[in-house]
Design an enzyme around this catalytic site. Structure first.
Site, PDB file in Angstrom:
ATOM      1  N   CYS A 210       0.823  -1.202   0.000  1.00 56.76           N
ATOM      2  CA  CYS A 210       0.000   0.000   0.000  1.00 56.76           C
ATOM      3  C   CYS A 210       0.861   1.257   0.000  1.00 56.76           C
ATOM      4  O   CYS A 210       0.422   2.309  -0.474  1.00 56.76           O
ATOM      5  CB  CYS A 210      -0.952   0.006   1.189  1.00 56.76           C
ATOM      6  SG  CYS A 210      -0.109  -0.034   2.780  1.00 56.76           S
TER       7      CYS A 210
ATOM      8  N   HIS B 293      -1.235   1.130   7.625  1.00 57.85           N
ATOM      9  CA  HIS B 293      -1.744   1.079   6.257  1.00 57.85           C
ATOM     10  C   HIS B 293      -1.680   2.477   5.651  1.00 57.85           C
ATOM     11  O   HIS B 293      -1.831   3.479   6.340  1.00 57.85           O
ATOM     12  CB  HIS B 293      -3.188   0.578   6.275  1.00 57.85           C
ATOM     13  CG  HIS B 293      -3.851   0.556   4.930  1.00 57.85           C
ATOM     14  ND1 HIS B 293      -3.334  -0.133   3.862  1.00 57.85           N
ATOM     15  CD2 HIS B 293      -4.990   1.139   4.492  1.00 57.85           C
ATOM     16  CE1 HIS B 293      -4.125   0.029   2.822  1.00 57.85           C
ATOM     17  NE2 HIS B 293      -5.142   0.808   3.183  1.00 57.85           N
TER      18      HIS B 293
END
Length: 1042
Positions: free
Chosen positions: A454, A857
């Site tokens: 990510c 994330h």
């Protein structure tokens, strides 16, 4: 009387005399006649009607029969009985064939004459059977039309019950056998009229007996889906479409498209023949049904059928635009077929050669209807050229032909394309089986998480949404090159044009991953971004040097040459840049210059150096950052290291020790010799003493106008952090400056000034630090206010002679190390400079969700911003350019353009934003961006991209209107277009296979909704495919590790 009449009609007497005598015969019908005389008269008149040699004889027969039947009804009832009628229908009449229309007309007229007689009921029963037999014999259109006239007038003759269903089905088959071989207009009109009568009969039956409708439609589909090469159903079946209730579209289309018994070949034939129906002049709603079937097939992902039919029939549909009667329907179907066929330009390019002639023809006739049609056609053409913009040689004649017609806006084009794509068609029947995995409603493409990637996905999406950078990358001619830039171009092209909901960037990931990054583990997106830009920059420099040494040879760029970037970079950077034309793309887009200015507080001599940067790393003011640190070890406490220098561009991780200078005073950027007391604060700021560090006066800046948190604390803004970055710094203690003039370490004042602004300003908020005492990494969770409009103070150097004599201005992407100041040599002279506030618009925000750089994330918010914006024409008129002063570069709210800036922010707030979260892309708003940290405390803005605004386009060669950049993006090269087209076809095949597999399992599988492409296939780890503000629904605990 019958003998007289027979002799009269066959005599040679003049016609007027015959008419007078016939009138006398008709008038005598009211006189009494016996049964034999009546029968003889009925026989004669029947013979005259059916076998009359001329129209006069047939007319006489009708007149006399009608008169005598009216006055002698019992006798005519006895004559016109079941046996007589049955004989006519089975054997005909003498030499007249039983299928002759005259016989059917005679029976029709006879029914009218005995309508009030009881025996007519027997005839009705007889005819119910006989008309079914006749229809099964496939009568010609003329006879079928006469039969329709009879049944319309005498509905009692229509078969009842189950026979009515059979009759309708057989009548549909009969229509399917109709043919008209004549090309004469009169005969064609007569044929259309006959077909219309038959279709109207069916409509009446459907209304009277609704149970007959569905079987009839099934028969229609059976006819048009037949794969028998020896039989081609008539286009006359199109006449039935207008009589099918539109409310049945959804049910019928779903039934057709999901029926496992309907083979692909049959469905293809049916759809092709329905498209042929567009040629039927009086048919209504054919386009509605054709489009509904196209959408239905897309909803169940039968893309092979759609591709085959579109390529087979697109030229025929386009040809129908020439005919006024069928033009509206043809245009509707053409528009849908082209707009939905988005994986390849093949269908559009089949009609491209014919567009110019059609446009010129309709422009010349000057009719209002033609003009209205051309406006619609032009909009369609613009949409297609926007979507497939890589063919200027094909499109230039079309653009010239349609230049006088309005062009739709880019927003409208995108909306039309998004709504028309095959993958955008919903399927309510399959909703419990699977979510369609086509592109989201945003029209943007996600990036599949390859295993804690990510950090890369969020950066790539931010760079892709940097419109000018994307266009420059896509416009590069890199054929035959295997460079990293080529792979980025390939990735950008797929993000722009793939039909997939999300693309897997495996090749680019392997090529761009820093060697020290461990695969499948979380990394720092800022570090990755710096490495990526540096790699692209150095790679281009190598290619330019190679090109200058080998101008006549074709350059071959391979992976092996890229591995030499690090070793060759130092050699290549020895040659100073002299003009913008020699800059690399990364320098043009992201490169700025930062001047470091150090003044010895003992001898007052100065030294300075200008270095390039691709991003600015902004530290937090010590007061706020120390209060809100997240630590992996809760027992640990922050440790402040004094004497550090701020870094502007750091090639390594941003989790380097974040060290704050405890002696930083107020925000003063004065490169001139200033005899005032160092650290005197400007009016709008004040400094508070903090004696937590011995022997240092740690001054902490507080902006009075910054929003207040509950409890009186302030929420810092990016403007504050930028001010703090540019604030003067006193070098003392272990961080003293070595002055060559004094030949010793001395206290000094260091200032940093931006002397050249980048097109895209990258700001990294230094949220991660390493505690050397407790050996833990910390994250600063402070909320930071993100201004939509940012004014960057740029100090223009007007005289730089002294600097150029003592130092060459090297443009290389190296960091400003902490000991840089001690290496600077004195310059001896001051230069005049002035500060300009350069406006920037917020383009992208990369958010980190988590409490550590090794976990959590990344996702990003972004929007499209180009170099120019109409609202910024006025903005530049309000800019003031003033000489530098002790407070000239402050970014406070009291700047001359502050009011106008606030107005611009209000306008920008309503503009469209996107949330890129790996595979998922959704619409969001700037309010969601602003509130992300307040809603999710561990989700904080980390990397920001701001786009410089120009009063005029400052990027040469990047004008979207130059050349043939239809959609603002440059045309794709053939190699890229072919790759995308191939992958789009593969994707459609994958979707179709998946849909078929689900359909086979649907009967036995339980209905449980779990969207694929969301998080099922994502690898385990700390990084997952969803989360973040604007689309979040996870609680805080669940968001720590996905």
């Amino acid at each position: 009387m019958d003998k007289i009449l027979e002799g009269l009609v066959s005599s040679s007497h003049p016609l007027p005399l015959k008419r007078v005598i016939v009138r006398k015969v008709v008038e005598s019908a009211e006189h009494w006649l016996d049964e034999a005389q009546c029968e003889a008269m009925f026989d004669l008149t029947t013979r005259l009607i059916l076998e009359g040699q001329d129209p006069f004889q047939r007319q006489v027969g009708h007149q006399v029969l009608e008169a005598y039947a009216r006055y002698h009804r019992p006798e005519f009832e006895s004559f016109f009985n079941k046996t007589f009628v049955l004989g006519l229908l089975h054997q005909g009449y003498h030499s007249l064939d039983r299928k002759d229309v005259a016989i059917l007309d005679y029976i029709h007229n006879g029914l009218k004459l005995i309508m009030s007689c009881p025996s007519v009921l027997d005839l009705f029963s007889l005819l119910q059977v006989e008309v079914l037999r006749m229809v099964c014999e496939r009568p010609e259109p003329q006879l079928c039309a006469r039969l329709s006239d009879l049944l319309t007038d005498f509905v009692q003759c229509i078969p009842k019950g189950k026979l009515s269903i059979t009759f309708c089905q057989q009548l549909v088959r009969t229509i399917g056998h109709f043919q008209c071989v004549s090309t004469q207009e009169r005969e064609l009109r007569e044929y259309v009229s006959q077909v219309t009568k038959v279709s109207n009969l069916l409509q009446n039956i459907w209304k009277a007996e609704p149970a007959t409708l569905l079987p009839s439609l099934q028969e229609v589909f059976a006819s048009i889906s037949s794969t028998d090469a020896s039989f081609e159903p008539s286009v006359a079946l199109a006449s039935l479409v207008q009589h099918i209730p539109l409310q049945m579209i959804t049910v019928l289309i779903r039934s057709l498209t999901t029926d496992p018994n309907v083979k692909d070949a049959s469905m293809t034939q049916a759809l092709c023949r329905m498209i042929d129906w567009l040629s039927w002049p009086l048919a209504q709603h054919v386009d509605t049904w054709v489009i509904a079937l196209l959408k239905g097939l897309a909803a169940v992902q039968k893309f092979t059928i759609l591709i085959d039919v579109t390529l087979l029939k697109i030229e025929l549909v386009f040809n129908r635009l020439w005919f006024p009667l069928v033009r509206p329907g043809a245009l509707a179907v053409l528009s849908h077929m082209l707009l939905s066929f988005q994986h390849s330009p093949e269908a559009f390019h089949l009609i491209v050669p014919h567009v110019v002639n059609l446009v010129h023809s309709f422009k010349n006739d000057g009719l209002p209807s033609s003009t209205a049609f051309l406006v619609q056609l032009t909009e369609l053409i613009h949409c297609m050229m926007y979507h497939y913009s890589g063919f200027p040689d094909l499109y230039e004649p079309i653009l010239e032909a349609i230049k006088d017609f309005p062009k739709p806006s880019e927003e409208k084009i995108k909306l039309i394309l998004n709504q028309s794509a095959w993958t955008s068609q919903s399927n309510s029947l399959a909703s419990c089986l699977s979510r369609l995995s086509g592109k989201s409603e945003t029209g943007k493409t996600g990036l599949i998480n390859l295993g804690n990637t990510c950090y890369m996905n969020s950066v790539i999406q931010a760079l892709f949404m940097a419109t000018d950078f994307r266009r420059q990358v896509l416009s590069l001619n890199l054929n035959g090159c295997n460079s990293l830039m080529k792979k980025l171009q390939h990735l950008f092209a797929f993000l722009a044009h793939t039909q997939r909901e999300a693309y897997a960037p495996r090749i680019f990931f392997e090529a761009s991953r820093p060697p020290w990054f461990t695969p499948r583990s979380q990394q720092d997106c800022s570090e990755y971004l710096r490495f990526l830009l540096d790699r692209l920059h150095e790679e281009e420099k190598i290619l330019k040097v190679q090109a200058s040494h080998k101008p006549s040879e074709i350059l071959e760029c391979s992976e092996t040459s890229l591995q030499e970037v690090a070793s060759k970079a130092a050699v290549l950077t020895e040659t100073p840049r002299t003009s913008d034309g020699e800059k690399t793309l990364i320098e043009k887009m992201f490169g700025g210059k930062l001047r470091t200015h150090i003044r010895c507080l003992n001898c007052r001599s100065t030294s300075q150096k200008v270095e390039a940067f691709t991003d600015l790393s902004l530290a937090f003011c010590p007061s706020s950052s120390l209060e809100n640190m997240s630590v992996q070890d809760p027992a640990s406490s922050p440790s402040i290291q004094d004497g550090g220098l701020m870094q502007a561009s750091v090639p390594g991780p941003s989790e380097e020790p974040v060290v704050y200078n405890p002696t930083t005073a107020a925000f003063i950027c004065d490169s001139l010799v200033n005899e005032k007391t160092i650290g005197s604060p400007p009016n709008e700021f004040y400094c508070s003493e903090n004696t937590s560090v011995p022997n240092e006066s740690n001054k902490i800046l507080v902006n009075k106008d910054v929003p207040q948190k509950p409890g009186g604390e302030t929420t810092p803004s990016v403007t504050d952090l930028l001010n703090y970055f540019l604030a003067p710094e006193i070098l003392t203690g272990d961080n003293q400056y070595y002055c060559e003039n004094c030949a010793s370490l001395q206290n000094a004042e260091k200032t940093m000034q931006i002397t050249e602004e980048p097109e895209y300003l990258i700001l990294t908020l230094l949220r991660f630090s390493y505690d050397q005492k407790y050996h833990v990494r910390r994250k600063i969770l402070d909320n930071v206010s993100l201004p939509l409009v940012l004014e960057l103070p740029v100090k223009r150097i007007t005289s730089f002679s002294s600097l150029s004599e003592s130092w060459s201005v090297d443009v290389d992407f190296t960091d400003l190390s902490e000991n840089l100041a001690k290496k600077l040599k004195p310059s001896g002279t001051d230069e005049a400079s002035c500060t300009k506030l350069v406006p920037y618009l917020l383009s992208s925000v990369v958010v980190h969700s988590g409490i550590s750089s090794e976990s959590g994330h990344y996702y990003s918010y972004a929007r499209n911003i180009t170099s120019t914006d109409s609202s910024y024409q006025m903005y530049h008129q309000s800019e003031a350019l003033a000489l530098a002063s002790s407070q000239s570069h402050l970014l406070g709210r009291d700047s001359p353009s502050a009011v106008f800036e606030q107005d611009l922010e209000n306008k920008e707030m309503s503009k469209e934003w996107f949330l890129f979260n790996d595979s998922r892309v959704t619409f969001t708003s700037f309010q969601s961006v602003q509130k992300i940290t307040s809603r999710f405390p561990k989700d904080t803005a980390y990397v920001l991209l701001y786009k410089k605004q120009h009063s005029t386009n400052g990027l040469s060669g990047n004008n979207p209107t130059s050349g043939l950049w239809i959609n603002g993006d440059p045309p794709l090269q053939k190699e890229l277009m072919d790759a995308i087209t191939k992958d789009n076809k593969l994707y459609l095949q994958e979707q179709e296979l998946n849909a078929r597999a689900r359909a086979l399992q649907a009967a036995s599988a339980s209905c449980s909704f779990r969207p694929n492409g969301f998080d099922d296939n994502d690898p385990p780890g700390s990084c997952g495919p969803t989360g973040g503000g604007g689309g979040g629904g996870f609680n805080t605990v669940g968001r720590l590790v996905f």
